[in-house]
Design an enzyme around this catalytic site. Sequence first.
Site, PDB file in Angstrom:
ATOM      1  N   LYS A 220       0.879  -1.168   0.000  1.00 33.52           N
ATOM      2  CA  LYS A 220       0.000   0.000   0.000  1.00 33.52           C
ATOM      3  C   LYS A 220       0.915   1.216   0.000  1.00 33.52           C
ATOM      4  O   LYS A 220       0.909   2.043   0.926  1.00 33.52           O
ATOM      5  CB  LYS A 220      -0.909  -0.068   1.250  1.00 33.52           C
ATOM      6  CG  LYS A 220      -2.030   0.944   1.280  1.00 33.52           C
ATOM      7  CD  LYS A 220      -3.203   0.575   0.379  1.00 33.52           C
ATOM      8  CE  LYS A 220      -4.233   1.695   0.393  1.00 33.52           C
ATOM      9  NZ  LYS A 220      -5.279   1.523  -0.640  1.00 33.52           N
TER      10      LYS A 220
ATOM     11  N   ASP B   3      -5.488  -3.404  -2.153  1.00 30.38           N
ATOM     12  CA  ASP B   3      -6.932  -3.406  -2.458  1.00 30.38           C
ATOM     13  C   ASP B   3      -7.178  -3.913  -3.878  1.00 30.38           C
ATOM     14  O   ASP B   3      -8.072  -4.722  -4.130  1.00 30.38           O
ATOM     15  CB  ASP B   3      -7.557  -2.018  -2.218  1.00 30.38           C
ATOM     16  CG  ASP B   3      -6.735  -0.868  -2.774  1.00 30.38           C
ATOM     17  OD1 ASP B   3      -5.609  -1.094  -3.280  1.00 30.38           O
ATOM     18  OD2 ASP B   3      -7.214   0.282  -2.705  1.00 30.38           O
TER      19      ASP B   3
ATOM     20  N   ASP C 146      -5.897 -16.138   2.815  1.00 33.48           N
ATOM     21  CA  ASP C 146      -7.208 -16.758   3.051  1.00 33.48           C
ATOM     22  C   ASP C 146      -8.101 -16.582   1.827  1.00 33.48           C
ATOM     23  O   ASP C 146      -8.809 -17.507   1.420  1.00 33.48           O
ATOM     24  CB  ASP C 146      -7.903 -16.140   4.274  1.00 33.48           C
ATOM     25  CG  ASP C 146      -7.621 -16.914   5.555  1.00 33.48           C
ATOM     26  OD1 ASP C 146      -6.558 -17.563   5.622  1.00 33.48           O
ATOM     27  OD2 ASP C 146      -8.460 -16.872   6.470  1.00 33.48           O
TER      28      ASP C 146
HETATM   29  C1  IPM Z   1      -2.767 -17.899  10.061  1.00 37.08           C
HETATM   30  C2  IPM Z   1      -3.687 -17.632  11.233  1.00 37.08           C
HETATM   31  C3  IPM Z   1      -2.880 -16.947  12.326  1.00 37.08           C
HETATM   32  C4  IPM Z   1      -2.422 -15.597  11.799  1.00 37.08           C
HETATM   33  C5  IPM Z   1      -3.606 -16.785  13.674  1.00 37.08           C
HETATM   34  C6  IPM Z   1      -4.168 -18.098  14.169  1.00 37.08           C
HETATM   35  C7  IPM Z   1      -2.700 -16.160  14.697  1.00 37.08           C
HETATM   36  O1  IPM Z   1      -4.783 -16.897  10.839  1.00 37.08           O
HETATM   37  O2  IPM Z   1      -1.841 -18.713  10.202  1.00 37.08           O
HETATM   38  O3  IPM Z   1      -2.950 -17.302   9.005  1.00 37.08           O
HETATM   39  O4  IPM Z   1      -3.180 -14.614  11.842  1.00 37.08           O
HETATM   40  O5  IPM Z   1      -1.308 -15.525  11.312  1.00 37.08           O
HETATM   41 MN    MN Z   2      -4.764 -16.278   8.789  1.00 38.45          MN
END
Ligand code: IPM
Ligand code: MN
Length: 356
Positions: free
Chosen positions: A190, A222, A250
């Site tokens: 960013k 973004d 994710d």
């Molecule tokens: C990940 C998880 C962890 C993070 C948590 C559980 C601390 O979400 O491994 O991505 O945020 O890094």
């Molecule tokens: Mn995570």
Amino acid sequence: MEYKIALLAGDGIGPEVTEEACKVLLATGERFGHKFHFTGGLIGAAAIDRTGSPLPDETLELCRKSDAVLFGAIGDPKYDNDPAVRVRPEQGLLAMRRELGLYANVRPVKTFPALIEMSPLKREIALNTDILMVRELTGGLYFGRPQGRSEEGNTAYDTCVYHRYEIERVVRLACEYAMQRKKKVTVVDKANILATSRLWRETARDVALEYGDINMDFMFVDNAAMQLIRFPSSFDVIVTENMFGDILSDEASVISGSMGMMPSASIGTSTPLFEPIHGSYPQAAGKNIANPAGTILSAAMMLDMAFNLKQEAGAISEAVGKSVEAGIVTVDLDPVYPKSTSETGNWIAEYIRRNF
Ligand code: IPM
Ligand code: MN
């Protein structure tokens, strides 16, 4: 060869999925002539319950003495909705990242042809996705200090700090991977707002000069979040700072439609760690229904990256691919005729015994 593996099963479905990965590793060892020695250690909620600490010293010591760590999952709902809890299972994971110097989290994001219909994206968009997400793991907002609250409690602050060497080593790693792939690195930041991002850009450019024919581009976070679902197959290697990487990895993990199959590696200055990206999934714990493939593929990454056993890693990946083609999958992938966790693991181990 002989290898020492620290087995940190952790919470929720962790113990079940790691057990299947061990089975598969033992089968692989039998066929290829290696000995894998597993030693269990406590971490997370399971460790708090028994010792009061989410990462007991013995566990850390065990990890340091081992050649690799195979990790299940961490987290327990009894800690999630209680702001008064002082010790949380997740602290064990952060402490381990810091103590083992695990500065890079590497997550391959690939679609399985047989599972493409499971993707939340249209088939033609998801098809041919093959991304390597490299997330910086020991810096940025997660570890920056000061962090806290003002006296009267109405102000809170976190600090994002990056040093040039932290950026250099993780970008270098991303470039190394890219050289084995399509030679493209997208640096996500960013830089229009953040000083740390501007240091990232500057440093990444310098690192790219070390790699003659690398194609490095820069994207604001973004926009990257948008491009990941619009045109995922346009990416090769993505490298980014800790918090952006947490969020984007994710997002990327659901592109394939089978999060339960996604592995990851955390590597750094000491023992590397391998874990599935799914969480502890407490609702499924003890029911023998969780998908063990993410952990089994993490074991394959371990053989490849930590032990340089490429053929052996390939055997495991092939076996997992075949299990999917044969419909030997858990309820997340086949709600009508699912196999159990252990049936899936047994099939994969057996495939290796019969074919290698
Ligand atoms: C990940 C998880 C962890 C993070 C948590 C559980 C601390 O979400 O491994 O991505 O945020 O890094
Ligand atoms: Mn995570």
